[in-house]
Design a protein around this motif. Structure first.
Motif, mmCIF file in Angstrom:
data_model
loop_
_atom_site.group_PDB
_atom_site.id
_atom_site.type_symbol
_atom_site.label_atom_id
_atom_site.label_comp_id
_atom_site.label_asym_id
_atom_site.label_seq_id
_atom_site.Cartn_x
_atom_site.Cartn_y
_atom_site.Cartn_z
ATOM 1 N N ILE B 261 0.829 -1.204 0.000
ATOM 2 C CA ILE B 261 0.000 0.000 0.000
ATOM 3 C C ILE B 261 0.865 1.256 0.000
ATOM 4 N N HIS B 262 1.885 1.259 0.836
ATOM 5 C CA HIS B 262 2.711 2.465 0.981
ATOM 6 C C HIS B 262 3.590 2.682 -0.247
ATOM 7 N N PRO B 263 3.681 3.947 -0.716
ATOM 8 C CA PRO B 263 4.526 4.223 -1.895
ATOM 9 C C PRO B 263 5.985 3.811 -1.701
ATOM 10 N N TYR B 264 6.469 3.820 -0.451
ATOM 11 C CA TYR B 264 7.860 3.418 -0.225
ATOM 12 C C TYR B 264 8.023 1.910 -0.424
ATOM 13 N N GLY B 299 6.642 16.201 8.969
ATOM 14 C CA GLY B 299 5.493 15.436 8.456
ATOM 15 C C GLY B 299 5.902 14.032 8.096
ATOM 16 N N CYS B 300 5.529 13.593 6.897
ATOM 17 C CA CYS B 300 5.917 12.260 6.447
ATOM 18 C C CYS B 300 7.394 12.284 6.051
ATOM 19 N N VAL B 301 8.203 11.458 6.722
ATOM 20 C CA VAL B 301 9.649 11.490 6.447
ATOM 21 C C VAL B 301 9.999 11.069 5.024
ATOM 22 N N PHE B 302 9.082 10.391 4.357
ATOM 23 C CA PHE B 302 9.361 9.910 3.002
ATOM 24 C C PHE B 302 9.044 10.965 1.940
ATOM 25 N N ARG B 303 8.459 12.071 2.347
ATOM 26 C CA ARG B 303 7.896 12.989 1.349
ATOM 27 C C ARG B 303 8.897 13.544 0.340
ATOM 28 N N THR B 304 10.204 13.689 0.744
ATOM 29 C CA THR B 304 11.163 14.278 -0.192
ATOM 30 C C THR B 304 11.457 13.367 -1.385
ATOM 31 N N ARG B 305 11.107 12.092 -1.275
ATOM 32 C CA ARG B 305 11.347 11.169 -2.395
ATOM 33 C C ARG B 305 10.056 10.526 -2.890
ATOM 34 N N CYS B 306 8.945 10.881 -2.276
ATOM 35 C CA CYS B 306 7.693 10.205 -2.610
ATOM 36 C C CYS B 306 7.130 10.703 -3.945
ATOM 37 N N PRO B 307 6.847 9.778 -4.866
ATOM 38 C CA PRO B 307 6.339 10.207 -6.178
ATOM 39 C C PRO B 307 4.933 10.819 -6.120
ATOM 40 N N ILE B 308 4.190 10.593 -5.038
ATOM 41 C CA ILE B 308 2.818 11.107 -4.996
ATOM 42 C C ILE B 308 2.610 12.110 -3.851
ATOM 43 N N ALA B 309 3.705 12.674 -3.348
ATOM 44 C CA ALA B 309 3.589 13.594 -2.210
ATOM 45 C C ALA B 309 2.803 14.849 -2.581
ATOM 46 N N VAL B 310 2.051 15.354 -1.623
ATOM 47 C CA VAL B 310 1.350 16.630 -1.796
ATOM 48 C C VAL B 310 1.755 17.557 -0.640
ATOM 49 N N GLU B 312 0.272 18.748 1.901
ATOM 50 C CA GLU B 312 -0.163 18.363 3.246
ATOM 51 C C GLU B 312 0.783 17.351 3.902
ATOM 52 N N CYS B 313 1.538 16.622 3.064
ATOM 53 C CA CYS B 313 2.422 15.584 3.602
ATOM 54 C C CYS B 313 3.479 16.168 4.529
ATOM 55 N N ALA B 314 3.750 17.476 4.377
ATOM 56 C CA ALA B 314 4.764 18.112 5.216
ATOM 57 C C ALA B 314 4.221 18.504 6.588
ATOM 58 N N VAL B 317 2.835 13.997 10.856
ATOM 59 C CA VAL B 317 3.355 12.642 10.685
ATOM 60 C C VAL B 317 2.167 11.699 10.507
ATOM 61 N N PRO B 318 2.079 11.007 9.368
ATOM 62 C CA PRO B 318 0.919 10.134 9.169
ATOM 63 C C PRO B 318 0.906 9.015 10.210
ATOM 64 N N PRO B 319 -0.231 8.801 10.877
ATOM 65 C CA PRO B 319 -0.289 7.721 11.861
ATOM 66 C C PRO B 319 -0.277 6.356 11.173
ATOM 67 N N ALA B 330 1.312 3.915 6.945
ATOM 68 C CA ALA B 330 1.402 5.304 7.407
ATOM 69 C C ALA B 330 1.511 6.208 6.194
ATOM 70 N N CYS B 331 0.363 6.556 5.606
ATOM 71 C CA CYS B 331 0.359 7.429 4.436
ATOM 72 C C CYS B 331 -1.006 8.070 4.340
ATOM 73 N N ILE B 332 -1.032 9.393 4.133
ATOM 74 C CA ILE B 332 -2.330 10.080 4.096
ATOM 75 C C ILE B 332 -3.007 9.964 2.731
ATOM 76 N N ARG B 333 -2.243 9.539 1.711
ATOM 77 C CA ARG B 333 -2.826 9.504 0.378
ATOM 78 C C ARG B 333 -3.282 8.129 -0.070
ATOM 79 N N ARG B 334 -2.908 7.121 0.654
ATOM 80 C CA ARG B 334 -3.322 5.768 0.273
ATOM 81 C C ARG B 334 -4.351 5.265 1.280
HETATM 82 S S1 SF4 Z 1 2.067 10.653 3.379
HETATM 83 FE FE1 SF4 Z 1 1.955 9.218 1.688
HETATM 84 S S2 SF4 Z 1 1.775 10.502 -0.101
HETATM 85 FE FE2 SF4 Z 1 2.480 11.820 1.521
HETATM 86 S S3 SF4 Z 1 4.697 11.779 1.282
HETATM 87 FE FE3 SF4 Z 1 4.157 10.233 2.779
HETATM 88 S S4 SF4 Z 1 4.007 8.385 1.579
HETATM 89 FE FE4 SF4 Z 1 3.935 10.069 0.126
#
Ligand code: SF4
Ligand SMILES: Nc1ncnc2c1ncn2[C@@H]1O[C@H](COP(=O)(O)OP(=O)(O)OP(=O)(O)O)[C@@H](O)[C@H]1O
Ligand SMILES: Nc1ncnc2c1ncn2[C@@H]1O[C@H](COP(=O)(O)OP(=O)(O)O)[C@@H](O)[C@H]1O
Ligand code: SF4
Ligand SMILES: [Mg+2]
Ligand SMILES: [Mg+2]
Lengths: 337, 335
Positions: B261-264, B299-310, B312-314, B317-319, B330-334
Motif C-alpha cells: 500500500i505504501h509508496p515506499y 510530516g511524512c519522512v518519506f515525502r522528499t522522495r515520494c512520487p505522490i507527495a502533496v 499536506e504531507c509536510a 506525521v501520518p499515523p 502510514a500514508c495520508i494519500r493511500r
Molecule cells: S504521506 Fe503518503 S503521499 Fe504523503 S509523502 Fe508520505 S508516503 Fe507520500
C-alpha cells in the motif's frame, strides 16, 4: 584477419598466483568476447575469478605473486598481453576504464571530486585546467548529480555511496572509453540506488555506444543489464550465451542450481516452502576437485565427470556449455517437464 | 532437548505477544565545540511500535540507515534506548536493572551479519558455542559437550568440528556456528541482523533453509533484519518496512508483496531485480538518497522522495493505521 565487430576477444586466459601454499589458478583458460556496443555480464560466486579476469584485462594483476600464465586478449585485434606498461597506461586512460565495488577506496579523500575528474582529463586529453574543470562539471551533470556546479567542489566523504559511484562513472567515462569494465558496481548499494545506477549505465551506453563488461554475483542484475552472459565457476567459464537462453534454458547444472537457489520477489504468491540450495561449499582454489570442478555438488554427476576437465562446447547457436552430460540432462529435464 | 517443549509456541491461537515494542526511540547525541556539548542528535529510531507473537518470524526491511540495526539492538538492550517500552512476556525490559536483565539476556539472543568478524578466532568452535552455557550455568563437562555436539549436528555441521577454529570454516559454515551459538541457551527470541547478506547465493539458500527448519523444530521466534526483500519474503510471517526511523507499513508477508500500500514499499519492491530477462516491468525509480537522520523532513519522512507527495504531507506525521487485519500503513494519500 577475419573482419568482425569484436572489440575484445579473450582466448584461453590463465592468471595464476604463486602463494606459499601453492599455485592458485584463479583464472584457468577463460575465453569470451565482447562485441562493440554490447554488455557482457560475468556472473559467479566469490572466488570464481571474476575480478582477476577484469584486472587481467587492465593488466593490473599484482606481479608477484600474480602472473598471466597464458592466453591472449585481443583488443581491437591487438594483444593486450604483449603491451608494455607504458602502452597499457595509454590504453587505460583512453580506451578502457574501470569502476569498482567500493567507490570510496578508489577516490582520493583529500581532493575534491572535481579536481579528481579534471586531473584525468588534463592528463589524457591535454586540456587546460580550466577547460577540464568545466568538463568535470558537465560530466557530473551527465551522470545525474544534482547541482553539479556546487557538487564539483565536494570531497568524496561529503557524498552518499550512490553519488560516489556516479562520480566514479563520470571519471571512467571522461576519456570516452570504448570499453567500460564495471566490477560489482552496485553490490554495496541499496536496491533503490542500484536501480538508479543501472538505469544510468543503460542510458549512457545508449548515448555513447561503448561496450560494457559487467561483473556481478547477482543474477537479477544480470537479467536487467546484459546482452550476453558468461557464468564462471572455480576459475573457468562454465556456460556462455545470450541472456534469454541462459535464463530460460540453462544447460550447465551449476547455472541451473544458481537460478533455482535465488528467492524471487515476483514469485511471492506461488513460492514453494523451500529454496533449492546447491549443497556443499565453493571449492578451495588450491585443491580443486579433479575433472569437472563442480562434480562434488552436482546432482547429475557420474564417475566419468571426475576423469577430465570437460571442454566448453557449442550446444547450438553459440550457447556454450562445459558439461559432459548437458545433452542427456536436457533430455531428462524435458521428460520431467 | 528442553526446547522441544516450545513447539506449542507455534499454536496460531496463541495471540498473546511474546514481544511488544512501544514507541521505541533511539537518539545518538552529536557532540561538538570545546565543551563537547550535545549540539544535535542522530535520530536513528524515532517511533517504532510492533508486536511479535510466539513462533512468529518478523522481517524488518528498509534502506541502509533506516534504523533496522539500531532498533534490533535497542530491543535487546545491547544499546540503551532513548525512549519507549520493550515488553518481553509483559515485562518492560528497558526498566530492568543490570542484574535483573541477566535473566532476560538468556532469552534474547542475536545472530550477526558478518560471520568472519563475529566469532573469536582464538576460541574453538566448541568453546564458542558452549560459552553461553557456562555463563548462564546451564551445563558443564560432558553434558555441555553433548549439548554442543547436538547443536552442531542440528545446524548442519558435525560433532567432529568442535575442536576446530573459526578460520577453518567457510562463510556459510561460520554462519551456522553463529546460529548454533545463539540457539545454545534455548532463547525464546532471536534477532538475526542480516544473517545471510555476506554469503554467496548458493550458500544463502542453505542458511535460509536451515533457519526455516530450526523455526519448525525449535518454534523459534525471530526478528529477521535484511536488505534483501526476496529472502525476507521467504522466511517471514510478517514484514515491517522502515524508513528514516519510522515504520511505513506492516503486513503479513504474502500480502505485503502482493498488495503493497505504501509508496515506499512499492518503490522498494519495484527496485528489486528479478532474474528473468523476458520480464518487462514498469519500474518506480526513487530519486535521490535517504535524507540525514539528523534533520529528518517534517510530516511524512518519506515525502522528499515520494512520487505522490502533496503539500499536506509536510504538515503531520501520518499515523500507522490498520487497513485490514494485520495490515498497517502510514500514508495520508493511500486509503
Ligand atoms: S504521506 Fe503518503 S503521499 Fe504523503 S509523502 Fe508520505 S508516503 Fe507520500
Ligand atoms: N553509534 C552511533 N552513533 C551515531 N549514529 C549512529 C550510530 N549507530 C547508528 N547510527 C546512525 O543511525 C542511523 C540508523 O543506523 P542503523 O545502523 O540502525 O541503520 P540500518 O537500517 O541497520 O542500516 P544498514 O542497512 O546499513 O545496516 C544511521 O544514520 C546511522 O549512521
Ligand atoms: N593477490 C592475490 N594473491 C593470491 N590469490 C589471489 C589474489 N587475488 C585473487 N586471488 C585468488 O584468485 C581467486 C579468484 O579471485 P577473484 O577474481 O577476486 O574472485 P571473484 O570472482 O570473487 O572476483 C580466489 O581464489 C582468490 O583468492
Ligand atoms: S560434467 Fe558432470 S559433474 Fe560437471 S556439471 Fe556436468 S554432470 Fe555435473
Ligand atoms: Mg570480485
Ligand atoms: Mg544494519
Amino acid at each position: 584477419m577475419a573482419k568482425s565487430e569484436k572489440l575484445l576477444d579473450v582466448r584461453g586466459l590463465k592468471t595464476y598466483f604463486d602463494t606459499d601454499e601453492g599455485t592458485v589458478k584463479a583464472v584457468d583458460g577463460v575465453s569470451f568476447h565482447i562485441d562493440k556496443g554490447e554488455t557482457l555480464a560475468v556472473v559467479g560466486e566469490s572466488g570464481s575469478g571474476k575480478s582477476v579476469t577484469s584486472l587481467s584485462i587492465m593488466r593490473l594483476i599484482p606481479t608477484p605473486p600474480g602472473r598471466i600464465a597464458g592466453g591472449e586478449m585481443l583488443f581491437n585485434g591487438q594483444d593486450l598481453v604483449k603491451k608494455s606498461e607504458r602502452e597499457m597506461r595509454q590504453i587505460r586512460g583512453n580506451d578502457i576504464s574501470m569502476i569498482f565495488q567500493e567507490p570510496m577506496t578508489s577516490l582520493n579523500p583529500v581532493y575534491t571530486v572535481g579536481d579528481q575528474i579534471a586531473e584525468a582529463i588534463v592528463l589524457h586529453q591535454g586540456k587546460t585546467q580550466k577547460q577540464a574543470m568545466k568538463m568535470a562539471t558537465e560530466m557530473l551533470e551527465l551522470v545525474g548529480i544534482p547541482e553539479p556546479a556546487k557538487r564539483v567542489k565536494n570531497y568524496p566523504h561529503q557524498m552518499s555511496g550512490g553519488m560516489r559511484q556516479r562520480v566514479m562513472i563520470a571519471m571512467a567515462l571522461s576519456c570516452g572509453p570504448q570499453l567500460l569494465i564495471a566490477d560489482e558496481p552496485t553490490t554495496a548499494l541499496d536496491v533503490t540506488i542500484q536501480a538508479q545506477i543501472l538505469e544510468l549505465m543503460k542510458k549512457l551506453q545508449n548515448e555513447i555506444g561503448m561496450s560494457i563488461l559487467f561483473i556481478t554475483h547477482d543474477l537479477g542484475v544480470v537479467a536487467e543489464i546484459a546482452d550476453r552472459v558468461v557464468v564462471m565457476y572455480a576459475g573457468r567459464a562454465v556456460e556462455e550465451g545470450d541472456v534469454v537462453p541462459i535464463f530460460t534454458k540453462p544447460k550447465m547444472p551449476y547455472t541451473m542450481g544458481l537460478l533455482n537457489s535465488v528467492p524471487r520477489v515476483d514469485k511471492a504468491a506461488v513460492h514453494q516452502e523451500r529454496l533449492e540450495a546447491i549443497p556443499g561449499n565453493v571449492p578451495n582454489p588450491l585443491y580443486l576437485p579433479e575433472g569437472c570442478a563442480f562434480h562434488p555438488r552436482c546432482k547429475f554427476a557420474i564417475e566419468q565427470c571426475k576423469a577430465a576437465i570437460p571442454d566448453l562446447v557449442d550446444s547450438g547457436n553459440g550457447h556454450m556449455v562445459r558439461c559432459i552430460r548437458w545433452d542427456e540432462i536436457q533430455k531428462e529435464q524435458a521428460v520431467v517437464a | 532437548m528442553s526446547s522441544m517443549s516450545r513447539a506449542d509456541n507455534r499454536n496460531p491461537n496463541a495471540t498473546k505477544p511474546l514481544l511488544e515494542v512501544k514507541n521505541l526511540q533511539k537518539y545518538f547525541p552529536i557532540r561538538g565545540g570545546v565543551f563537547s556539548r550535545v549540539v544535535g542528535n542522530v535520530k536513528a529510531v524515532e517511533d517504532v511500535s510492533f508486536t511479535v507473537k510466539p513462533g512468529e518470524v518478523v522481517g524488518l526491511v528498509g534502506e541502509s540507515g533506516s534504523g533496522k540495526t539500531t532498533a534490533g539492538r535497542s530491543i535487546l538492550r545491547l544499546i540503551e534506548p532513548t525512549g519507549g517500552e520493550v515488553l518481553f512476556e509483559g515485562v518492560d525490559v528497558t526498566k530492568l536493572s543490570k542484574n535483573q536483565m541477566r535473566e532476560y539476556r538468556k532469552e534474547m539472543q542475536i545472530i550477526f551479519q558478518d560471520p568472519f568478524a563475529s566469532l573469536n578466532p582464538r576460541m574453538t568452535v566448541g568453546d564458542i558455542i558452549g560459552e553461553a552455557l557456562t555463563i548462564h550455568r546451564l551445563a558443564k563437562g560432558r553434558e555441555k559437550e553433548a549439548k554442543v555436539a547436538d547443536l552442531l549436528e542440528r545446524t548442519g555441521l558435525s560433532a567432529a568440528h568442535m575442536r576446530r577454529y573459526p578460520h577453518e570454516f567457510s562463510g556459510g559454515q561460520r554462519q551456522r556456528i553463529g546460529i548454533a551459538r545463539a540457539l545454545a541457551v534455548d532463547p525464546k527470541f532471536i534477532v538475526a541482523d542480516e544473517p545471510v547478506s555476506a554469503l554467496d547465493v548458493s550458500i544463502q539458500a542453505q542458511v535460509v533453509n536451515l533457519l526455516q527448519d530450526l523455526k519448525e523444530e525449535f518454534g523459534l521466534t525471530l526478528l529477521f533484519i535484511a536488505h534483501d526483500l526476496a529472502v525476507v519474503e521467504y522466511i517471514s510471517d510478517k514484514v515491517i518496512v522502515m524508513y528514516l526511523g519510522r515504520i511505513m507499513e506492516i503486513a503479513p508477508a504474502k500480502e505485503l508483496y502482493a498488495n503493497p500500500i505504501h509508496p515506499y514499499t512499492e518503490a522498494l519492491l519495484s527496485a528489486v531485480p528479478i532474474p528473468d530477462p523476458t520480464l518487462k516491468r514498469e519500474r518506480i525509480i526513487l530519486q535521490g538518497d535517504i535524507p540525514s537522520p539528523i534533520n529528518p523532513p517534517s510530516g511524512c519522512v518519506f515525502r522528499t522522495r515520494c512520487p505522490i507527495a502533496v503539500k499536506e504531507c509536510a504538515d503531520v506525521v501520518p499515523p500507522l493505521e490498520e487497513v485490514s487485519p494485520g495490515h498497517f500503513k502510514a500514508c495520508i494519500r493511500r486509503p
